[in-house]
Design an enzyme around this catalytic site. Structure first.
Site, short mmCIF file in Angstrom:
data_model
loop_
_atom_site.label_atom_id
_atom_site.label_comp_id
_atom_site.label_asym_id
_atom_site.label_seq_id
_atom_site.Cartn_x
_atom_site.Cartn_y
_atom_site.Cartn_z
N LYS A 10 0.82 -1.46 -0.01
CA LYS A 10 -0.04 -0.01 -0.05
C LYS A 10 0.86 1.22 0.10
CE LYS A 10 -3.61 2.69 0.66
NZ LYS A 10 -4.66 2.99 -0.61
N LYS A 64 0.48 11.69 5.49
CA LYS A 64 0.82 10.54 6.20
C LYS A 64 1.27 9.40 5.43
CE LYS A 64 -2.22 7.70 6.99
NZ LYS A 64 -3.09 6.50 7.38
#
Ligand code: NAD
Length: 293
Positions: free
Chosen positions: A173, A242
């Site tokens: 991811k 993030k």
């Protein structure tokens, strides 16, 4: 093994859609969120909303987490609540948050020692994929736990890929989102160039999408959220920052030099004023913005 009672922790843009999908597919779903405003949309979707974590941790067959950070997941399972003390059955935690592999592996080991399991199962497909059960899930963890969680994974996704051991889903991811973050920067620049040279961004992207420069950014994100000026994908620039930070931290930990992606990360960092954390992440490709990086 029974897989009927599902707890969903974090009912935000992604978690609410996933919980609603599970409820619509016949699971009994209890949802928890620290934000009380999530109660009404949850209840409207057939989800029992609770403000008591123990309601989930003491009785769920599986727990789906959709929280901002890995440390939030660790906190709710082992500090705010205590899944480690549960003894009646093995509980599989399916953590769909985009997290760092080191925190995931540490938590997976702690839960494993207590007889439970943690799958890192970050997702791609956005809030619409969550609400329709058509996400792509990239899963890290033991094969037997992947098999145990299969009814929940297949309800949530069009495709659930078992990538490898604990943390492998997170790595996949972060690789994916690092690419998207860099593609968005490049896409904004490419469309700005096209407009400056006399070809509208819309016309240029129509050509790119039949040629070798295309990507999910040009084929999906630009037509849906950038060209129509809607910027309402449901994924915030803050969460993308993030993800970029986690990818660059992973590069530092593993000793890999990523000069292009590091520069894209600097651009994401330097645009906090013009593209605040609360803005939609596709703002990065807004070729109309004068002060874009
Ligand atoms: P969001 O901010 O919309 O939702 C997060 C929810 O978690 C909020 O409702 C918040 O109140 C709740 N929360 C925060 N701390 C909590 C705690 N300690 N206990 C209980 N609830 C808590 O975020 P999102 O867009 O739904 O993203 C969730 C995760 O999924 C993130 O890790 C994100 O990176 C990832 N993700 C998002 C998308 C997307 O398109 N939005 C796509 C893929 C992955």
């Amino acid at each position: 093994m029974r897989m009927e009672q599902i707890g969903v922790i974090g009912l935000g843009n992604m978690g609410l859609g996933m919980a609603a999908t599970l409820a619509a597919k016949g699971f009994t779903v209890t949802g928890f969120d620290i934000n009380e405003t999530r109660r009404a949309p949850a209840e409207a979707a057939g989800i029992r909303f609770t403000t008591t974590l123990a309601d989930i941790l003491s009785s769920a067959d599986a727990i789906v987490c959709s929280l901002p950070l890995a440390r939030d997941v660790e906190q709710v399972l082992t500090t705010d609540g205590d899944l480690l003390e549960r003894r009646d059955r093995k509980v599989v935690v399916i953590d769909t948050s985009t997290s760092d592999p080191a925190t995931t592996r540490r938590l997976a080991a702690r839960l494993g020692a207590a007889g439970h399991a943690l799958l890192d199962a970050p997702v791609s497909g956005g809030p619409s994929g969550a609400a329709q059960g058509t996400l792509t899930m990239m899963v890290g963890g033991a094969a037997e736990d992947f098999a145990l969680a299969e009814p929940v994974l297949s309800a949530l996704s069009a495709k659930a890929i078992h990538v490898g051991p604990s943390g492998a889903g997170n790595v996949a991811k972060l690789v994916n989102n690092m690419l998207v973050a860099a593609h968005l920067v490049a896409m904004g620049e490419a469309m700005r160039l096209s407009e400056a040279a006399g070809l509208s961004a819309q016309e240029a992207i129509a050509v790119v999408n039949t040629a070798s420069g295309r990507s999910a950014v040009s084929e999906v994100m630009v037509p849906r959220w950038v060209l129509p000026n809607t910027f309402d994908s449901g994924f915030s620039a803050g969460l993308m920052r993030k993800d970029v930070r986690l990818a660059l931290e992973l590069a530092a930990e593993t000793g890999v030099s990523l000069p292009l992606c590091a520069h894209a990360g600097e651009i994401w960092g330097a645009t906090r004023t013009s593209i605040p954390d609360t803005a939609d992440f596709t703002r990065m490709a807004d070729y109309r913005a004068k002060d874009a990086a």
